[in-house]
Design a protein around this motif. Structure first.
Motif, PDB file in Angstrom:
ATOM      1  N   TRP A 147       0.822  -1.207   0.000  1.00 41.73           N
ATOM      2  CA  TRP A 147       0.000   0.000   0.000  1.00 41.73           C
ATOM      3  C   TRP A 147       0.862   1.264   0.000  1.00 41.73           C
ATOM      4  O   TRP A 147       0.398   2.335  -0.415  1.00 41.73           O
ATOM      5  N   ILE A 148       2.097   1.130   0.456  1.00 36.64           N
ATOM      6  CA  ILE A 148       3.009   2.278   0.365  1.00 36.64           C
ATOM      7  C   ILE A 148       3.356   2.545  -1.095  1.00 36.64           C
ATOM      8  O   ILE A 148       3.418   3.703  -1.534  1.00 36.64           O
ATOM      9  N   HIS A 149       3.562   1.460  -1.865  1.00 36.17           N
ATOM     10  CA  HIS A 149       3.799   1.630  -3.299  1.00 36.17           C
ATOM     11  C   HIS A 149       2.572   2.233  -3.978  1.00 36.17           C
ATOM     12  O   HIS A 149       2.687   3.102  -4.855  1.00 36.17           O
ATOM     13  N   PHE A 150       1.402   1.752  -3.561  1.00 40.05           N
ATOM     14  CA  PHE A 150       0.167   2.300  -4.117  1.00 40.05           C
ATOM     15  C   PHE A 150       0.068   3.795  -3.811  1.00 40.05           C
ATOM     16  O   PHE A 150      -0.256   4.607  -4.686  1.00 40.05           O
ATOM     17  N   SER A 151       0.351   4.154  -2.577  1.00 41.11           N
ATOM     18  CA  SER A 151       0.297   5.569  -2.189  1.00 41.11           C
ATOM     19  C   SER A 151       1.332   6.384  -2.944  1.00 41.11           C
ATOM     20  O   SER A 151       1.069   7.518  -3.360  1.00 41.11           O
ATOM     21  N   ALA A 152       2.520   5.784  -3.109  1.00 41.77           N
ATOM     22  CA  ALA A 152       3.568   6.482  -3.864  1.00 41.77           C
ATOM     23  C   ALA A 152       3.124   6.717  -5.296  1.00 41.77           C
ATOM     24  O   ALA A 152       3.387   7.777  -5.882  1.00 41.77           O
ATOM     25  N   GLY A 153       2.441   5.706  -5.866  1.00 42.36           N
ATOM     26  CA  GLY A 153       1.915   5.889  -7.214  1.00 42.36           C
ATOM     27  C   GLY A 153       0.913   7.013  -7.270  1.00 42.36           C
ATOM     28  O   GLY A 153       0.873   7.787  -8.232  1.00 42.36           O
ATOM     29  N   TYR A 154       0.095   7.136  -6.221  1.00 43.03           N
ATOM     30  CA  TYR A 154      -0.881   8.216  -6.195  1.00 43.03           C
ATOM     31  C   TYR A 154      -0.225   9.561  -5.904  1.00 43.03           C
ATOM     32  O   TYR A 154      -0.700  10.601  -6.361  1.00 43.03           O
ATOM     33  N   VAL A 155       0.855   9.551  -5.129  1.00 42.52           N
ATOM     34  CA  VAL A 155       1.591  10.808  -4.940  1.00 42.52           C
ATOM     35  C   VAL A 155       2.204  11.236  -6.272  1.00 42.52           C
ATOM     36  O   VAL A 155       2.166  12.413  -6.646  1.00 42.52           O
ATOM     37  N   PHE A 156       2.756  10.245  -6.978  1.00 47.16           N
ATOM     38  CA  PHE A 156       3.333  10.526  -8.292  1.00 47.16           C
ATOM     39  C   PHE A 156       2.258  10.978  -9.272  1.00 47.16           C
ATOM     40  O   PHE A 156       2.514  11.729 -10.186  1.00 47.16           O
TER      41      PHE A 156
END
Length: 739
Positions: A147-156
């Motif tokens: 979910w951190i990767h998912f959040s990072a994708g959404y930050v990106f």
């Protein structure tokens, strides 16, 4: 690829970069190399040739970095034009994007990937472990860390567009509902698009009147029996544009004449060499095989006789030239708005007649375009499509070879006799870490000239359009053959599934793209870093200059200032951007290497634009839409891979929540196309009329209109009628033709 192989590749390329930069800092100070490292300054008379010895000339220094960094963007604009500014803005945009991505990727995602347990890692033998340990592949399936990767994708892809809207559109707080709906890079993208659009309009408003602003190209001119093309053009525009029509120039087929003039230039240069020789014996040679047998002849008399023959050919060609009219003409008007009206309004009842298009700059016209018939151009377009496909398919051969080198087990199967050599650690590291990308880069360097040939065959009327078309072809060729062909080359089954099962594309890409992260990290180092150092070192021009100065006769007339090959450089830069966007959350280890590349590239190309390259034409920043399209494609590709990777990692909810991102990205793309793209297609009525009003008080407009009458004459015709010589050369070859 193991970590030690990557470090070997990095070490080799760092050594090459240091060597090239050091040699450049020394060689650029040598008087004999000024034509190699500062040809632009030589042509402008700004580079003093000092022959006295100075110890500082033998010591490396970084003073060129300061000189490249110091000029402002406005100075760069005045020196190299808007195209150069747009080119440098690609680096600024990329540095902003990847600096932010690097903070998240390196300090957040990279430790999470490394501390995963999906892959077995022996910390005691880290140098011999795969780089997959630093990718998302090492995160446990179903782990909440994903979910951190998912959040990072959404930050990106999630910093709201409201920031840029508040800055440029003033939409206000209500647009906060768009939060996390569009790329965070959209902020930078709209800033850049707005900035470049404003620059384009500002350059137009501040520029001197240019012939192409008042001129259109008219083709498909109907000619009745007994009339000439020029008569039809003058009659038509005097009748339907009586108050705005100024003049016209009929296009003629002058390819034969141009070839004769080119031959004359070569002969004249040879004559100049012979007359400058101190020893008259060098003027004589034997006319037999290889100059070893036969009677002795005076080369001076021989060349003068050939020039006389060329004069006769020119007279014949001149007499036949009247019958070589093309049903096309450059038509000029009294104002910009008049030309724009004629350009955008259908001129005849039959839409295939009196077809109009914007005229390029006079020096940008690709005159061979007019020497080909419509049928020939149509056939050439089909030939180019087939040839492009064949070239793309044939390039898979080196890709397969390169992928074989990255897997030692496959290499041992293909070449069993190499098993003993491949067991040597350093050899195996060089083969897997450095050699594949070097081979791929060598093959790829052969493609840009081919793309120029393809584009010139397609029927573009200007060099800038040819280069833009070649740039687009080169970009998609690179994306397919370097990215997709490499990630899919491991299995024929993957390639077949993509064709037969399009729904499986996210899953397939999620399986194969992370596995190639190590290859592309090495590619950035080898193809990116080393190519920049070789760009500034200019090895081939240096060798050519050395040979010319020491082993051939030096001719100042042949000195030419090169122009930057945008069709080669822009696709390469955008491809590195694609790699950074795609691997942002898959393998963030690539981000620092890409940041180093863009930092170096910013300095190197600034130096080259200020000292080496000079623009031959100006497109007004029209390369930027190519940058836009490439960035949108990169973001959508990242989203598709993210959908697949979360599915493979047993996190279906994250996969489902990622689906809106590519849709919203395409909506954002459509917004940009509606908002900014028309600015790059033409100028508004407001801009055109304001410039025309300014011209009314300009006393130079009378002289400008006089020059406009002959601005679009074929260079071959200009040489015959006006120069009294061939091009820049004062030769008696054309005197009789003029008379």
């Amino acid at each position: 690829m193991i970590l030690s192989a990557l470090l070997t590749s990095v070490g080799i390329n760092l050594g090459l970069c240091f060597l090239f930069f050091t040699l450049y800092s020394i060689l650029r100070k040598q008087p004999g190399n000024v034509n190699v490292y500062a040809p632009r300054l030589v042509a402008e008379g700004k580079s003093p040739r000092t022959n006295h010895f100075n110890l500082d000339r033998l010591l490396p220094s970084a003073s060129w970095v300061t000189r490249a960094w110091h000029p402002s963007e406005e100075e760069l604009l005045s020196i190299s034009g808007l195209d150069a500014v747009v080119f440098m803005r690609i680096f600024i945009f990329s540095l902003r994007v990847f600096a932010f991505a690097g903070i998240i990727g390196v300090f957040v995602l990279l430790p999470i990937n490394y501390l995963g347990n999906q892959l077995s890692i022996d910390f005691s033998d880290l140098p011999n472990k795969s780089l997959d340990s630093f990718s998302i592949s090492n995160v446990d399936n179903g782990s909440n860390r994903l979910w951190i990767h998912f959040s990072a994708g959404y930050v990106f892809t999630g910093v709201t567009l409201i920031i840029s809207f508040d800055l440029y559109e003033g939409y206000g707080f209500t647009s906060l509902l768009l939060m996390f709906s569009l790329e965070w890079s959209a902020v930078f993208f709209i800033l850049e698009y707005s900035y470049i659009s404003a620059k384009r309009i500002a350059c137009f408003n501040s520029s001197r009147p240019q012939p192409h602003q008042f001129t259109i190209l008219v083709s498909g001119i109907p000619v009745s029996s007994g009339r000439r093309v020029g008569e039809s053009v003058e009659s038509f525009f005097n009748e339907y544009h009586p108050s705005t029509y100024l003049s016209h120039t009929v296009v003629r087929r002058t390819s034969k004449l141009q070839r004769i003039i080119d031959d004359g230039e070569k002969l004249y240069r040879r004559l100049g060499h012979l007359k400058s020789k101190k020893h008259t014996q060098q003027r004589f040679r034997r006319d037999g095989f290889l100059g070893l047998s036969g009677r002795r002849v005076d080369l001076l008399d021989q060349y003068e006789k050939k020039l006389e023959d060329l004069e006769d050919n020119l007279r014949i060609e001149q007499s036949l030239l009247a019958g070589e009219e093309v049903r096309a003409a450059f038509v000029s008007f009294k104002s910009r708005i008049d030309a724009a009206v004629a350009l955008h309004v259908q001129q005849g009842v039959d839409p295939t007649e009196w077809v109009t298009e914007q005229a390029p700059e006079p020096q940008d016209v690709y005159w061979p375009f007019f020497s080909a018939s419509f049928l020939k151009r149509w056939i050439c377009k089909l030939v180019v499509v087939v040839a492009y496909i064949l070239l793309t398919v044939s390039f898979l051969i080196p890709v397969v070879i390169v992928q074989g080198l990255t897997h030692l087990d496959q290499l041992e199967i293909w070449f069993p006799f190499l098993k003993g050599v491949l067991t040597i650690t350093f050899v195996s590291q060089v083969i897997t870490g450095y050699l594949p990308n070097l081979i791929l880069q060598l093959f790829l360097s052969l493609v840009p000239p081919i793309m120029i040939v393809f584009s010139s065959m397609q029927g573009y009327i200007s060099f800038s359009e040819i280069q833009k078309s070649a740039c687009t072809k080169m970009l998609w060729f690179t994306i397919w053959n370097i990215f997709f062909a490499n990630v899919l080359s491991g299995s024929v089954l993957y390639q077949v599934n993509i064709i037969l099962e399009p729904k499986e594309i996210p899953k397939i890409l999620a399986e194969v793209v992370p596995a190639q992260a190590s290859f592309f990290i090495a590619y950035v180092v080898t193809s990116g870093w080393t190519s920049l150092s070789s760009e500034i070192f200019r090895m081939f021009p240096l060798i050519f200059s050395f040979v010319k100065q020491n082993f051939t006769e030096h001719d100042e007339e042949e000195f030419k200032v090169p122009s930057i090959p945008y069709h080669k450089e822009i696709p390469s830069i955008l491809f590195f951007g694609l790699l950074g966007v795609t691997y942002f959350f898959l393998a963030p280890l690539i981000i620092p290497f890409i940041l180093v590349y863009f930092c170096l590239a910013y300095i190197v190309y600034r130096n080259q634009l200020l000292n080496v390259y000079a623009p031959k034409y100006e497109t007004g920043g029209k390369f930027w839409p190519i940058v836009h399209n490439s960035t949108i494609f990169s973001l959508v590709l990242m989203h598709i891979i993210a959908i697949g990777i979360f599915g493979l990692k047993k996190l279906p909810l994250a996969s489902s929540l990622t689906i809106p991102l590519p849709v919203l990205t395409l909506i954002f793309n459509e917004y940009c196309r509606k908002r900014f793209l028309p600015i790059f297609s033409g100028y508004s009525v407001e801009c055109l009329i304001n410039r025309d009003r300014q011209d009314r008080s300009d006393p130079m407009m009378v002289e400008f209109r006089d020059k406009l009458l002959t601005a679009y004459q074929d260079p071959a015709l200009k040489s015959i009628r006006y120069s009294g010589g061939i091009g820049r050369l004062k030769s008696p070859l054309l005197h009789s033709v003029v008379g």
